[in-house]
Design a protein around this motif. Structure first.
Motif, PDB file in Angstrom:
ATOM      1  N   MET A 148      -9.472  -2.058  15.679  1.00  0.00           N
ATOM      2  CA  MET A 148     -10.770  -2.526  15.761  1.00  0.00           C
ATOM      3  C   MET A 148     -11.354  -2.971  14.432  1.00  0.00           C
ATOM      4  SD  MET A 148     -12.232   0.149  18.680  1.00  0.00           S
ATOM      5  CE  MET A 148     -13.783  -0.506  18.400  1.00  0.00           C
ATOM      6  N   GLU A 149     -10.740  -2.142  13.452  1.00  0.00           N
ATOM      7  CA  GLU A 149     -11.078  -2.542  11.817  1.00  0.00           C
ATOM      8  C   GLU A 149     -10.431  -3.500  11.197  1.00  0.00           C
ATOM      9  OE1 GLU A 149     -14.293  -1.622  11.097  1.00  0.00           O
ATOM     10  OE2 GLU A 149     -14.649  -0.371  12.815  1.00  0.00           O
ATOM     11  N   ALA A 150     -10.860  -4.127  10.335  1.00  0.00           N
ATOM     12  CA  ALA A 150     -10.386  -5.139   9.620  1.00  0.00           C
ATOM     13  C   ALA A 150      -9.691  -4.665   8.400  1.00  0.00           C
ATOM     14  CB  ALA A 150     -11.233  -6.464   9.378  1.00  0.00           C
ATOM     15  N   GLY A 151     -10.073  -3.752   7.771  1.00  0.00           N
ATOM     16  CA  GLY A 151      -9.535  -3.144   6.509  1.00  0.00           C
ATOM     17  C   GLY A 151      -9.658  -1.791   6.296  1.00  0.00           C
ATOM     18  N   MET A 152      -8.926  -1.260   5.079  1.00  0.00           N
ATOM     19  CA  MET A 152      -8.850   0.072   5.013  1.00  0.00           C
ATOM     20  C   MET A 152      -9.932   0.862   4.712  1.00  0.00           C
ATOM     21  SD  MET A 152      -6.755   2.639   5.067  1.00  0.00           S
ATOM     22  CE  MET A 152      -5.456   1.790   5.405  1.00  0.00           C
ATOM     23  N   SER A 153     -10.950   0.242   4.053  1.00  0.00           N
ATOM     24  CA  SER A 153     -12.348   0.905   3.820  1.00  0.00           C
ATOM     25  C   SER A 153     -13.034   1.003   5.015  1.00  0.00           C
ATOM     26  CB  SER A 153     -13.178  -0.076   3.058  1.00  0.00           C
ATOM     27  OG  SER A 153     -13.505  -1.185   3.541  1.00  0.00           O
ATOM     28  N   GLU A 154     -13.003   0.244   5.987  1.00  0.00           N
ATOM     29  CA  GLU A 154     -13.521   0.543   7.557  1.00  0.00           C
ATOM     30  C   GLU A 154     -12.707   1.512   8.330  1.00  0.00           C
ATOM     31  OE1 GLU A 154     -12.836  -2.422   6.417  1.00  0.00           O
ATOM     32  OE2 GLU A 154     -14.868  -3.384   6.016  1.00  0.00           O
ATOM     33  N   GLY A 166      -8.721   5.212  -0.211  1.00  0.00           N
ATOM     34  CA  GLY A 166      -9.562   6.145   0.751  1.00  0.00           C
ATOM     35  C   GLY A 166      -8.499   7.424   1.115  1.00  0.00           C
ATOM     36  N   GLN A 167      -9.312   8.422   1.805  1.00  0.00           N
ATOM     37  CA  GLN A 167      -8.589   9.796   2.125  1.00  0.00           C
ATOM     38  C   GLN A 167      -9.193  10.443   3.137  1.00  0.00           C
ATOM     39  OE1 GLN A 167      -6.564  12.460  -1.134  1.00  0.00           O
ATOM     40  NE2 GLN A 167      -8.265  13.812  -0.382  1.00  0.00           N
ATOM     41  N   TYR A 190      -4.080  12.617   4.361  1.00  0.00           N
ATOM     42  CA  TYR A 190      -3.442  11.167   4.049  1.00  0.00           C
ATOM     43  C   TYR A 190      -4.373  10.460   3.136  1.00  0.00           C
ATOM     44  CZ  TYR A 190      -1.669  12.870   8.523  1.00  0.00           C
ATOM     45  OH  TYR A 190      -1.211  13.783   9.353  1.00  0.00           O
ATOM     46  N   ALA A 191      -3.840   9.984   1.835  1.00  0.00           N
ATOM     47  CA  ALA A 191      -4.440   9.364   0.792  1.00  0.00           C
ATOM     48  C   ALA A 191      -3.737   7.847   0.764  1.00  0.00           C
ATOM     49  CB  ALA A 191      -4.470   9.900  -0.421  1.00  0.00           C
ATOM     50  N   PHE A 192      -4.593   6.939   0.604  1.00  0.00           N
ATOM     51  CA  PHE A 192      -4.198   5.462   0.610  1.00  0.00           C
ATOM     52  C   PHE A 192      -4.324   4.978  -0.936  1.00  0.00           C
ATOM     53  CE2 PHE A 192      -5.858   6.906   4.841  1.00  0.00           C
ATOM     54  CZ  PHE A 192      -4.755   6.749   5.486  1.00  0.00           C
ATOM     55  N   TRP A 193      -3.301   4.218  -1.599  1.00  0.00           N
ATOM     56  CA  TRP A 193      -3.516   3.457  -2.639  1.00  0.00           C
ATOM     57  C   TRP A 193      -3.047   2.117  -2.752  1.00  0.00           C
ATOM     58  CZ3 TRP A 193      -5.674   6.165  -6.877  1.00  0.00           C
ATOM     59  CH2 TRP A 193      -6.006   7.499  -6.591  1.00  0.00           C
ATOM     60  N   LYS A 194      -3.484   1.387  -3.488  1.00  0.00           N
ATOM     61  CA  LYS A 194      -3.169  -0.143  -3.473  1.00  0.00           C
ATOM     62  C   LYS A 194      -1.830  -0.116  -4.165  1.00  0.00           C
ATOM     63  CE  LYS A 194      -7.707  -2.184  -4.188  1.00  0.00           C
ATOM     64  NZ  LYS A 194      -8.592  -3.101  -5.111  1.00  0.00           N
ATOM     65  N   THR A 195      -1.432   0.256  -5.131  1.00  0.00           N
ATOM     66  CA  THR A 195      -0.184  -0.018  -5.957  1.00  0.00           C
ATOM     67  C   THR A 195       0.290   1.549  -6.377  1.00  0.00           C
ATOM     68  OG1 THR A 195      -0.742  -0.197  -8.094  1.00  0.00           O
ATOM     69  CG2 THR A 195      -0.780  -2.125  -6.460  1.00  0.00           C
ATOM     70  N   GLN A 196       1.615   1.441  -6.643  1.00  0.00           N
ATOM     71  CA  GLN A 196       2.076   2.669  -7.237  1.00  0.00           C
ATOM     72  C   GLN A 196       1.715   2.932  -8.433  1.00  0.00           C
ATOM     73  OE1 GLN A 196       4.607   4.787  -5.399  1.00  0.00           O
ATOM     74  NE2 GLN A 196       3.938   6.030  -7.294  1.00  0.00           N
ATOM     75  N   MET A 251       0.798  -1.242   0.110  1.00  0.00           N
ATOM     76  CA  MET A 251      -0.011  -0.196  -0.078  1.00  0.00           C
ATOM     77  C   MET A 251       0.788   1.145   0.101  1.00  0.00           C
ATOM     78  SD  MET A 251      -3.186   1.147   2.637  1.00  0.00           S
ATOM     79  CE  MET A 251      -1.911   1.244   3.956  1.00  0.00           C
ATOM     80  N   ILE A 252       0.596   2.158  -0.873  1.00  0.00           N
ATOM     81  CA  ILE A 252       1.251   3.579  -0.853  1.00  0.00           C
ATOM     82  C   ILE A 252       0.238   4.670  -0.212  1.00  0.00           C
ATOM     83  CG2 ILE A 252       1.911   5.319  -2.466  1.00  0.00           C
ATOM     84  CD1 ILE A 252       3.251   2.856  -2.715  1.00  0.00           C
ATOM     85  N   ILE A 253       1.095   5.331   0.865  1.00  0.00           N
ATOM     86  CA  ILE A 253       0.533   6.096   1.602  1.00  0.00           C
ATOM     87  C   ILE A 253       1.082   7.785   1.312  1.00  0.00           C
ATOM     88  CG2 ILE A 253      -0.136   7.402   3.898  1.00  0.00           C
ATOM     89  CD1 ILE A 253       1.228   3.679   3.831  1.00  0.00           C
ATOM     90  N   LYS A 254       0.152   8.583   0.694  1.00  0.00           N
ATOM     91  CA  LYS A 254       0.369   9.899   0.378  1.00  0.00           C
ATOM     92  C   LYS A 254       0.125  11.112   1.546  1.00  0.00           C
ATOM     93  CE  LYS A 254      -0.254  13.339  -3.593  1.00  0.00           C
ATOM     94  NZ  LYS A 254      -1.284  13.391  -4.737  1.00  0.00           N
ATOM     95  N   ARG A 255       0.930  11.611   2.100  1.00  0.00           N
ATOM     96  CA  ARG A 255       1.014  12.488   3.228  1.00  0.00           C
ATOM     97  C   ARG A 255       1.127  13.802   2.440  1.00  0.00           C
ATOM     98  NH1 ARG A 255       4.973  15.294   6.065  1.00  0.00           N
ATOM     99  NH2 ARG A 255       4.261  15.967   7.984  1.00  0.00           N
ATOM    100  N   ILE A 256      -0.022  14.810   2.547  1.00  0.00           N
ATOM    101  CA  ILE A 256      -0.038  16.319   2.089  1.00  0.00           C
ATOM    102  C   ILE A 256      -0.191  17.107   3.410  1.00  0.00           C
ATOM    103  CG2 ILE A 256      -1.141  17.733   0.465  1.00  0.00           C
ATOM    104  CD1 ILE A 256      -2.624  15.018  -0.724  1.00  0.00           C
TER     105      ILE A 256
END
Length: 213
Positions: free
Chosen positions: A99-105, A36-37, A52-58, A1-6
């Motif tokens: 407490m949450e199982a995935g990034m969407s939650e 998600g963001q 903060y934005a989250f992406w599956k792949t580069q 996962m890629i995290i973009k910090r702005i």
């Protein structure tokens, strides 16, 4: 996962305009690879926006930049609402369970964000990572209201980390800092491994929350 910090510095006179323009990023929800963001105003500096934005792949992020990004920027007019912008990218090394199982939650339920950016000594990167996995992750997972997070390394600087966690509320995070953090800090002893530490905290602006479809 890629995290973009702005990180954006905003003038008081344009704070409302920046707030409104940030809402234009809702169209990200339909982009392939987008997870998600979240964002809000830095609790220590209310004229600094943290996103903060989250992406599956580069690769999927690169396609977004090539085909979609500039159109959103142009429509939002956001470039005229901030004084400066800092963008950095991180690659996830460890998931921080909560407490949450995935990034969407995680994106859907997080209301308070804590981000720390420790710079580890070159010779201590592995030990610092081990402490995250063996001490910090289990300790935080036991904390009330901790929804999860990510431990990641900078794409440009191999010893610069991002420790990002999401919380149900600011009160839950405060309870963790008072009740669990001191003991975890003592056990992990990061002072032996770290040469610098920065970071930020923010309450999530609901209007800036973008969940992937």
């Amino acid at each position: 996962m890629i995290i973009k910090r702005i990180i954006c510095k905003v003038n008081e006179s344009k704070k409302e305009a920046f707030f409104d323009s940030q809402k234009q990023w809702r169209s990200l929800s339909e982009v392939k690879g987008f997870l998600g963001q979240l964002g809000g105003w830095n609790t220590a500096d209310p004229l600094t926006a943290c996103i903060y934005a989250f992406w599956k792949t580069q690769r999927e992020y690169d396609v977004f930049m090539e085909e979609v990004h500039d159109g959103i920027v142009d429509r939002s007019g956001q470039i005229d609402t901030y004084e400066s912008i800092e963008v950095s990218f991180f690659q996830e090394k460890l998931e921080i369970p909560g407490m949450e199982a995935g990034m969407s939650e995680f994106v859907a339920r997080t209301n308070y964000i804590r981000a720390t950016l420790p710079q580890a000594k070159e010779e201590a990167v592995q030990r610092f990572t081990d402490m995250q996995a063996k001490v910090w992750n289990p300790g935080m997972q036991k904390s009330e209201g901790m929804l999860g997070g990510t431990f990641a390394f900078s794409q440009k600087q191999r010893n610069l980390c991002l420790v990002l966690t999401g919380w149900k509320s600011e009160a839950d995070h405060r309870g963790y800092m008072e009740e669990r953090f001191p003991d975890l800090l003592k056990t992990a002893d990061p002072q032996r491994d770290v040469i610098g530490l920065t970071g930020e905290q923010c309450k999530v602006e609901e209007a800036w929350r973008v969940c992937a479809e």
